[in-house]
Design a protein around this motif. Structure first.
Motif, PDB file in Angstrom:
ATOM      1  N   LEU A 196       0.989  -1.207  -0.070  1.00  0.00           N
ATOM      2  CA  LEU A 196       0.118   0.060  -0.081  1.00  0.00           C
ATOM      3  C   LEU A 196       1.006   1.360  -0.165  1.00  0.00           C
ATOM      4  O   LEU A 196       1.683   1.526   1.015  1.00  0.00           O
ATOM      5  CB  LEU A 196      -0.912  -0.018   1.302  1.00  0.00           C
ATOM      6  N   GLY A 218      -0.247   4.439  -1.593  1.00  0.00           N
ATOM      7  CA  GLY A 218      -0.644   5.480  -2.221  1.00  0.00           C
ATOM      8  C   GLY A 218      -1.189   6.597  -1.344  1.00  0.00           C
ATOM      9  O   GLY A 218      -1.613   7.550  -1.636  1.00  0.00           O
ATOM     10  N   GLY A 219      -0.475   6.498   0.066  1.00  0.00           N
ATOM     11  CA  GLY A 219      -0.868   7.487   0.891  1.00  0.00           C
ATOM     12  C   GLY A 219       0.017   8.752   0.726  1.00  0.00           C
ATOM     13  O   GLY A 219       0.881   8.699  -0.237  1.00  0.00           O
ATOM     14  N   MET A 220      -0.411   9.839   1.466  1.00  0.00           N
ATOM     15  CA  MET A 220       0.164  10.944   1.351  1.00  0.00           C
ATOM     16  C   MET A 220       1.593  11.377   2.041  1.00  0.00           C
ATOM     17  O   MET A 220       2.387  12.207   1.814  1.00  0.00           O
ATOM     18  CB  MET A 220      -0.682  12.190   1.105  1.00  0.00           C
ATOM     19  N   GLY A 221       1.513  10.616   3.014  1.00  0.00           N
ATOM     20  CA  GLY A 221       2.757  10.771   3.882  1.00  0.00           C
ATOM     21  C   GLY A 221       2.968  12.148   4.669  1.00  0.00           C
ATOM     22  O   GLY A 221       3.918  12.498   4.731  1.00  0.00           O
ATOM     23  N   GLN A 251      -4.613   3.964  -7.276  1.00  0.00           N
ATOM     24  CA  GLN A 251      -5.671   3.715  -6.652  1.00  0.00           C
ATOM     25  C   GLN A 251      -6.721   5.102  -7.027  1.00  0.00           C
ATOM     26  O   GLN A 251      -6.261   5.859  -7.770  1.00  0.00           O
ATOM     27  CB  GLN A 251      -5.437   3.922  -4.921  1.00  0.00           C
ATOM     28  N   ASN A 277      -8.221   7.741  -1.862  1.00  0.00           N
ATOM     29  CA  ASN A 277      -9.675   7.311  -1.357  1.00  0.00           C
ATOM     30  C   ASN A 277      -9.550   6.675  -0.266  1.00  0.00           C
ATOM     31  O   ASN A 277     -10.344   5.774   0.242  1.00  0.00           O
ATOM     32  CB  ASN A 277     -10.600   6.928  -2.228  1.00  0.00           C
ATOM     33  N   GLY A 278      -8.161   6.549   0.515  1.00  0.00           N
ATOM     34  CA  GLY A 278      -8.024   5.706   1.760  1.00  0.00           C
ATOM     35  C   GLY A 278      -7.415   4.348   1.283  1.00  0.00           C
ATOM     36  O   GLY A 278      -7.712   3.867   0.244  1.00  0.00           O
ATOM     37  N   VAL A 337       3.343   0.724   3.673  1.00  0.00           N
ATOM     38  CA  VAL A 337       4.769   1.081   3.161  1.00  0.00           C
ATOM     39  C   VAL A 337       5.843   1.480   4.415  1.00  0.00           C
ATOM     40  O   VAL A 337       7.030   1.403   4.179  1.00  0.00           O
ATOM     41  CB  VAL A 337       4.514   2.009   2.108  1.00  0.00           C
ATOM     42  N   LYS A 397       6.072   7.139  10.742  1.00  0.00           N
ATOM     43  CA  LYS A 397       4.597   8.074  10.598  1.00  0.00           C
ATOM     44  C   LYS A 397       5.299   9.399  10.697  1.00  0.00           C
ATOM     45  O   LYS A 397       4.751  10.448   9.864  1.00  0.00           O
ATOM     46  CB  LYS A 397       3.678   7.810  11.606  1.00  0.00           C
TER      47      LYS A 397
HETATM   48  P1  UTP Z   1      -1.402   6.131   6.709  1.00  0.00           P
HETATM   49  O1  UTP Z   1      -2.720   6.191   7.402  1.00  0.00           O
HETATM   50  O2  UTP Z   1      -0.208   6.254   7.798  1.00  0.00           O
HETATM   51  O3  UTP Z   1      -1.457   7.391   5.761  1.00  0.00           O
HETATM   52  O4  UTP Z   1      -1.199   5.011   5.839  1.00  0.00           O
HETATM   53  P2  UTP Z   1      -0.216   8.116   4.907  1.00  0.00           P
HETATM   54  O5  UTP Z   1      -1.120   8.936   3.979  1.00  0.00           O
HETATM   55  O6  UTP Z   1       0.952   7.345   4.519  1.00  0.00           O
HETATM   56  O7  UTP Z   1       0.152   9.308   5.829  1.00  0.00           O
HETATM   57  P3  UTP Z   1      -0.343  10.643   6.661  1.00  0.00           P
HETATM   58  O8  UTP Z   1      -1.650  10.137   7.255  1.00  0.00           O
HETATM   59  O9  UTP Z   1      -0.649  11.441   5.427  1.00  0.00           O
HETATM   60  O10 UTP Z   1       0.780  11.039   7.334  1.00  0.00           O
HETATM   61  C1  UTP Z   1      -1.072   3.701   6.191  1.00  0.00           C
HETATM   62  C2  UTP Z   1      -0.565   2.864   4.856  1.00  0.00           C
HETATM   63  O11 UTP Z   1      -1.794   2.908   3.908  1.00  0.00           O
HETATM   64  C3  UTP Z   1      -1.282   3.559   2.649  1.00  0.00           C
HETATM   65  C4  UTP Z   1      -0.300   4.456   3.092  1.00  0.00           C
HETATM   66  O12 UTP Z   1       0.686   4.526   1.807  1.00  0.00           O
HETATM   67  C5  UTP Z   1       0.504   3.603   4.088  1.00  0.00           C
HETATM   68  O13 UTP Z   1       1.307   2.537   3.450  1.00  0.00           O
HETATM   69  N1  UTP Z   1      -2.356   4.361   2.051  1.00  0.00           N
HETATM   70  C6  UTP Z   1      -3.038   5.407   2.865  1.00  0.00           C
HETATM   71  C7  UTP Z   1      -2.734   4.267   0.664  1.00  0.00           C
HETATM   72  O14 UTP Z   1      -2.128   3.432   0.127  1.00  0.00           O
HETATM   73  N2  UTP Z   1      -3.728   4.813   0.327  1.00  0.00           N
HETATM   74  C8  UTP Z   1      -4.401   5.875   1.018  1.00  0.00           C
HETATM   75  O15 UTP Z   1      -5.301   6.560   0.472  1.00  0.00           O
HETATM   76  C9  UTP Z   1      -3.922   6.025   2.363  1.00  0.00           C
END
Ligand code: UTP
Length: 407
Positions: free
Chosen positions: A95, A97-100, A177, A202-203, A233, A385
């Motif tokens: 996973l 796709g998050g913004m980190g 995603q 979208n999460g 990730v 995080k």
């Molecule tokens: P987190 O909930 O820690 O979110 O994701 P994030 O986007 O990485 O970090 P913040 O909250 O913006 O600081 C947990 C896992 O879910 C993935 C992230 O890449 C990480 O591996 N994820 C999260 C997705 O793949 N897509 C999403 O839309 C959100």
């Protein structure tokens, strides 16, 4: 979709301001905007005020397979896992796709360098963990990598430039995603530019529907993949597709296996595996009553004692039971860049609207059975995080050193 259709679609949901700049746009920009309007699922906007229901069912404990049992059945679990991996029945899904945003890096989180004496990228650590199993089982496990529209190109380029960190390129599939629109507190969509609606990934529950939309269920069928190990990730220590976990989940005949760690303290801030109305679920730390915190199992150990670490093994045949509209929608206040009424870009310092996300942990409650599988925290849980402090680059480095990983 043509302009008239787009106008009708947006007017019907009170969002016609999205086409305000249409006449100023170039032909390509017009096409892009119409395409985005056609493809975006605006139904999420209806979930405002109706996202995550505060009402929960009746909680009861769900026993985990503990380290002692795993140790005593090690060979049996290992053999079952290796057999499934060698038969190609197990895939891994990263996973990414998050913004980190908490880490505060501009690029994809996986490109972050956590090295001290040499570069060590988060992606590199993750792939190295998976490569251990590839070598051990002599099998190139199919690896899916979920990115988003925001970080896909950078991620794919980084993998290529680094020769897939030693992984076999043709066993890796990237997919993007889906994005969800972002809006202000009155539900009005924001524009990112004159030809683009503001969106965000979208999460992390988006992996399943996005994978289907990308046509990747064909790979699952063609290759006979029965299990997918979904993982975050940012946990640089976790084992992926490790045979004992795979074997334990298969032998338990459950819809999903979930890696869990023993809580450090009864009030630790982690989501805990349990049953809710007899179905597997996760109770958040702030939902744990005093009574639940003190409840004991038959052995006198705390009954709600195992926290999730976002590492799940899903049985693919059960996934069709998970439907997006039954899942709670997490509506989160975030900083959303937008253009103001004069068309000038604004980067807010404070949250200014809502993003919409569905979470993997809510998928668990849609399934009929789950095996919580205990792993040793110091060996498998080093989430990154934040840049400093709790769950940070610093804390992960300490744990990596403890596990003799050179940085
Ligand atoms: P987190 O909930 O820690 O979110 O994701 P994030 O986007 O990485 O970090 P913040 O909250 O913006 O600081 C947990 C896992 O879910 C993935 C992230 O890449 C990480 O591996 N994820 C999260 C997705 O793949 N897509 C999403 O839309 C959100």
């Amino acid at each position: 979709m043509n302009y008239a259709e787009a106008k009708a679609k947006m007017t019907a949901i009170g969002q016609e301001h999205i086409l305000k700049y249409y006449d100023e746009l170039s032909e390509t920009q017009k096409e892009n905007l119409l395409k985005q309007i056609e493809e975006t699922d605006f139904s999420v906007l209806k979930r405002i005020g109706n996202g995550v229901s505060g009402e929960r069912g009746v909680f009861s404990p769900l026993a985990a397979m503990q380290i002692s049992e795993i140790e005593s059945r090690k060979q049996e679990l290992y053999d079952a896992g290796v057999a499934a991996i060698k038969a190609g029945k197990t895939a891994a899904l990263l996973l990414a796709g998050g913004m980190g945003t908490r880490l505060g890096s501009d690029g994809p989180k996986g490109m972050y360098d956590i090295g001290i004496t040499k570069p060590v990228y988060i992606f590199e650590r993750i792939i190295s963990n998976l490569l251990d199993i590839v070598k051990e089982t002599d099998t190139w496990i199919r690896l899916f990598v979920m990115t988003s529209e925001k970080n896909n190109d950078a991620t794919v380029k980084f993998f290529k430039e680094n020769n897939y960190f030693g992984y076999k390129a043709d066993r890796v599939v990237f997919f993007k995603q889906d994005m969800a629109p972002a809006c202000d507190y009155d539900g009005k969509l924001y524009m990112e530019t004159k030809d683009r609606i503001s969106t965000s990934p979208n999460g992390n529950a988006g992996w399943y529907s996005s994978m289907i939309r990308a046509g990747l269920d064909k790979i699952l069928t063609d290759e006979g993949i029965e299990w997918i190990n979904i993982f975050a990730v940012d946990n640089v220590l976790q084992r992926i597709c490790d045979p004992c976990f795979v074997g334990a989940t298969i032998l338990a005949d459950v819809a999903v296996g979930s890696k869990v760690v023993r809580k450090a303290a009864p009030d630790e801030k982690v989501g805990v595996m349990c049953l809710e109305d007899s179905k597997p679920s996760i109770v958040e730390y702030y939902e744990l009553s005093e009574e639940m915190m003190n409840a004991k199992d038959a052995n006198g150990d705390p009954a709600y004692n195992y926290g999730v670490i976002l590492n799940y093994l899903f049985r693919t045949s059960d996934l069709s039971k998970v439907t997006d509209d039954k899942m709670p929608m997490h509506i989160v206040k975030k900083k959303i860049p937008y253009i103001d009424e004069n068309g000038n870009p604004v980067k807010p310092d404070e949250p200014n609207g809502y993003k919409f996300e569905q979470l993997v942990l809510d998928m668990i409650h849609q399934l009929s059975s789950c095996l919580p599988y205990e792993v040793i925290r110091d060996k498998e849980f080093a989430p990154i995080k934040n840049a400093t402090g709790v769950d940070s680059v610093e804390s992960a480095r300490e744990l990596l050193k403890k596990n003799n990983i050179e940085l």
